[in-house]
Design a protein around this motif. Sequence first.
Motif, PDB file in Angstrom:
ATOM      1  N   ALA A 178       0.808  -1.218   0.000  1.00 30.62           N
ATOM      2  CA  ALA A 178       0.000   0.000   0.000  1.00 30.62           C
ATOM      3  C   ALA A 178       0.844   1.272   0.000  1.00 30.62           C
ATOM      4  O   ALA A 178       0.398   2.314  -0.488  1.00 30.62           O
ATOM      5  N   SER A 179       2.054   1.200   0.554  1.00 28.23           N
ATOM      6  CA  SER A 179       2.908   2.394   0.615  1.00 28.23           C
ATOM      7  C   SER A 179       4.110   2.308  -0.318  1.00 28.23           C
ATOM      8  O   SER A 179       4.554   3.328  -0.839  1.00 28.23           O
ATOM      9  N   GLY A 180       4.627   1.085  -0.535  1.00 33.51           N
ATOM     10  CA  GLY A 180       5.866   0.944  -1.280  1.00 33.51           C
ATOM     11  C   GLY A 180       5.725   0.620  -2.745  1.00 33.51           C
ATOM     12  O   GLY A 180       6.684   0.777  -3.506  1.00 33.51           O
ATOM     13  N   ILE A 181       4.549   0.148  -3.180  1.00 25.54           N
ATOM     14  CA  ILE A 181       4.362  -0.214  -4.591  1.00 25.54           C
ATOM     15  C   ILE A 181       3.239   0.590  -5.238  1.00 25.54           C
ATOM     16  O   ILE A 181       3.443   1.334  -6.189  1.00 25.54           O
ATOM     17  N   GLN A 182       2.028   0.448  -4.705  1.00 28.34           N
ATOM     18  CA  GLN A 182       0.841   1.003  -5.368  1.00 28.34           C
ATOM     19  C   GLN A 182       0.903   2.504  -5.630  1.00 28.34           C
ATOM     20  O   GLN A 182       0.577   2.947  -6.736  1.00 28.34           O
ATOM     21  N   HIS A 221       8.875  -0.887 -13.552  1.00 27.75           N
ATOM     22  CA  HIS A 221      10.062  -0.761 -12.703  1.00 27.75           C
ATOM     23  C   HIS A 221       9.691  -0.843 -11.223  1.00 27.75           C
ATOM     24  O   HIS A 221      10.291  -1.610 -10.459  1.00 27.75           O
ATOM     25  N   PHE A 222       8.702  -0.066 -10.821  1.00 25.96           N
ATOM     26  CA  PHE A 222       8.372  -0.007  -9.403  1.00 25.96           C
ATOM     27  C   PHE A 222       7.606  -1.237  -8.917  1.00 25.96           C
ATOM     28  O   PHE A 222       7.750  -1.632  -7.757  1.00 25.96           O
ATOM     29  N   ILE A 223       6.810  -1.842  -9.789  1.00 26.80           N
ATOM     30  CA  ILE A 223       6.149  -3.086  -9.401  1.00 26.80           C
ATOM     31  C   ILE A 223       7.172  -4.202  -9.253  1.00 26.80           C
ATOM     32  O   ILE A 223       7.163  -4.953  -8.271  1.00 26.80           O
ATOM     33  N   ASN A 224       8.071  -4.317 -10.232  1.00 28.95           N
ATOM     34  CA  ASN A 224       9.124  -5.335 -10.122  1.00 28.95           C
ATOM     35  C   ASN A 224       9.976  -5.123  -8.878  1.00 28.95           C
ATOM     36  O   ASN A 224      10.297  -6.073  -8.155  1.00 28.95           O
ATOM     37  N   ARG A 225      10.328  -3.873  -8.625  1.00 26.67           N
ATOM     38  CA  ARG A 225      11.143  -3.558  -7.440  1.00 26.67           C
ATOM     39  C   ARG A 225      10.430  -3.988  -6.168  1.00 26.67           C
ATOM     40  O   ARG A 225      11.026  -4.580  -5.256  1.00 26.67           O
ATOM     41  N   GLY A 226       9.139  -3.679  -6.086  1.00 29.18           N
ATOM     42  CA  GLY A 226       8.372  -4.052  -4.907  1.00 29.18           C
ATOM     43  C   GLY A 226       8.183  -5.552  -4.782  1.00 29.18           C
ATOM     44  O   GLY A 226       8.320  -6.125  -3.688  1.00 29.18           O
ATOM     45  N   PHE A 227       7.903  -6.213  -5.905  1.00 24.85           N
ATOM     46  CA  PHE A 227       7.690  -7.665  -5.870  1.00 24.85           C
ATOM     47  C   PHE A 227       8.981  -8.414  -5.540  1.00 24.85           C
ATOM     48  O   PHE A 227       8.939  -9.491  -4.940  1.00 24.85           O
ATOM     49  N   GLU A 228      10.128  -7.866  -5.956  1.00 23.82           N
ATOM     50  CA  GLU A 228      11.407  -8.489  -5.606  1.00 23.82           C
ATOM     51  C   GLU A 228      11.625  -8.484  -4.094  1.00 23.82           C
ATOM     52  O   GLU A 228      12.278  -9.386  -3.552  1.00 23.82           O
ATOM     53  N   ALA A 229      11.084  -7.494  -3.411  1.00 24.90           N
ATOM     54  CA  ALA A 229      11.151  -7.463  -1.946  1.00 24.90           C
ATOM     55  C   ALA A 229      10.068  -8.335  -1.331  1.00 24.90           C
ATOM     56  O   ALA A 229      10.291  -9.012  -0.319  1.00 24.90           O
ATOM     57  N   ARG A 270      -1.858  -5.760 -15.651  1.00 24.94           N
ATOM     58  CA  ARG A 270      -2.243  -4.671 -16.564  1.00 24.94           C
ATOM     59  C   ARG A 270      -1.024  -4.031 -17.206  1.00 24.94           C
ATOM     60  O   ARG A 270      -1.049  -3.642 -18.380  1.00 24.94           O
ATOM     61  N   PHE A 271       0.056  -3.924 -16.442  1.00 26.99           N
ATOM     62  CA  PHE A 271       1.267  -3.291 -16.953  1.00 26.99           C
ATOM     63  C   PHE A 271       2.273  -4.303 -17.492  1.00 26.99           C
ATOM     64  O   PHE A 271       3.453  -3.980 -17.667  1.00 26.99           O
ATOM     65  N   LYS A 272       1.805  -5.521 -17.774  1.00 27.47           N
ATOM     66  CA  LYS A 272       2.596  -6.547 -18.458  1.00 27.47           C
ATOM     67  C   LYS A 272       3.844  -6.963 -17.682  1.00 27.47           C
ATOM     68  O   LYS A 272       4.886  -7.275 -18.269  1.00 27.47           O
ATOM     69  N   VAL A 273       3.744  -6.981 -16.364  1.00 27.52           N
ATOM     70  CA  VAL A 273       4.825  -7.521 -15.554  1.00 27.52           C
ATOM     71  C   VAL A 273       4.760  -9.049 -15.611  1.00 27.52           C
ATOM     72  O   VAL A 273       3.683  -9.630 -15.524  1.00 27.52           O
ATOM     73  N   ASP A 274       5.914  -9.680 -15.774  1.00 26.12           N
ATOM     74  CA  ASP A 274       5.972 -11.137 -15.849  1.00 26.12           C
ATOM     75  C   ASP A 274       5.850 -11.720 -14.442  1.00 26.12           C
ATOM     76  O   ASP A 274       6.823 -11.765 -13.686  1.00 26.12           O
TER      77      ASP A 274
END
Length: 216
Positions: free
Chosen positions: A108-112, A133-141, A175-179
């Motif tokens: 809620a604070s670091g990705i969305q 970039h930011f979704i991948n960064r957040g999901f990697e954490a 929606r943003f085509k993140v794998d």
Amino acid sequence: MAAQTKPVLHGYFRSSCSWRVRIAFALKNIEYDQIPVNLVKDGGQQLTDQFKALNPMKQVPAVTIDGITLSQSLAIIQYIDETRPGPRLLPADPKRRAQVRMISDLIASGIQPLQNLYVIQKIEAEKVQWAQHFINRGFEALEPILKQTAGKYCVGDEISMADICLVPQVYNAQRFKVDINQFPTIKQLNQALMELEAFKVSHPSCQPDTPDDLRT
């Protein structure tokens, strides 16, 4: 005793923050009314003076409940959990409750916020790459955290606020085509959660304000 007035959710069908609240209402089996706030039409209905009176941040959701108006989805979810019967959305165990809050806050604070509509509109030319970039960064954490905390769901085997936050964020990632295959724990949890009725009925594809071409 007077009958309790149904809560009113001011939201947008594709807003992940609004979706979180819809999931919480569904999990708690709470009937509520919806007032759509179109974030695109007329320059953004969330920017009107009328809506600003409900939420000075000019964001959805805003929920009128028990004579007060609340914004910020996690605050709304926690209020619902504390005042309504039904399955707990935060575990009784303090350690698990802290893990739920950690995961929820990470999303809620670091990705969305970094890929929400308001931000994306400011960088129109590069919006997909920015969001990825930011979704991948957040999901990697998030992925290694969930590997440690997950059972059937994000934290153990009970649905929690963490699950409520995860599913809309995965929807945004798609929606943003993140794998999503890069994140097997996230993918597996999302698949399990989307089998549940509360997550299905609250999905953006079946809301009162969903455009006909996006309905399933």
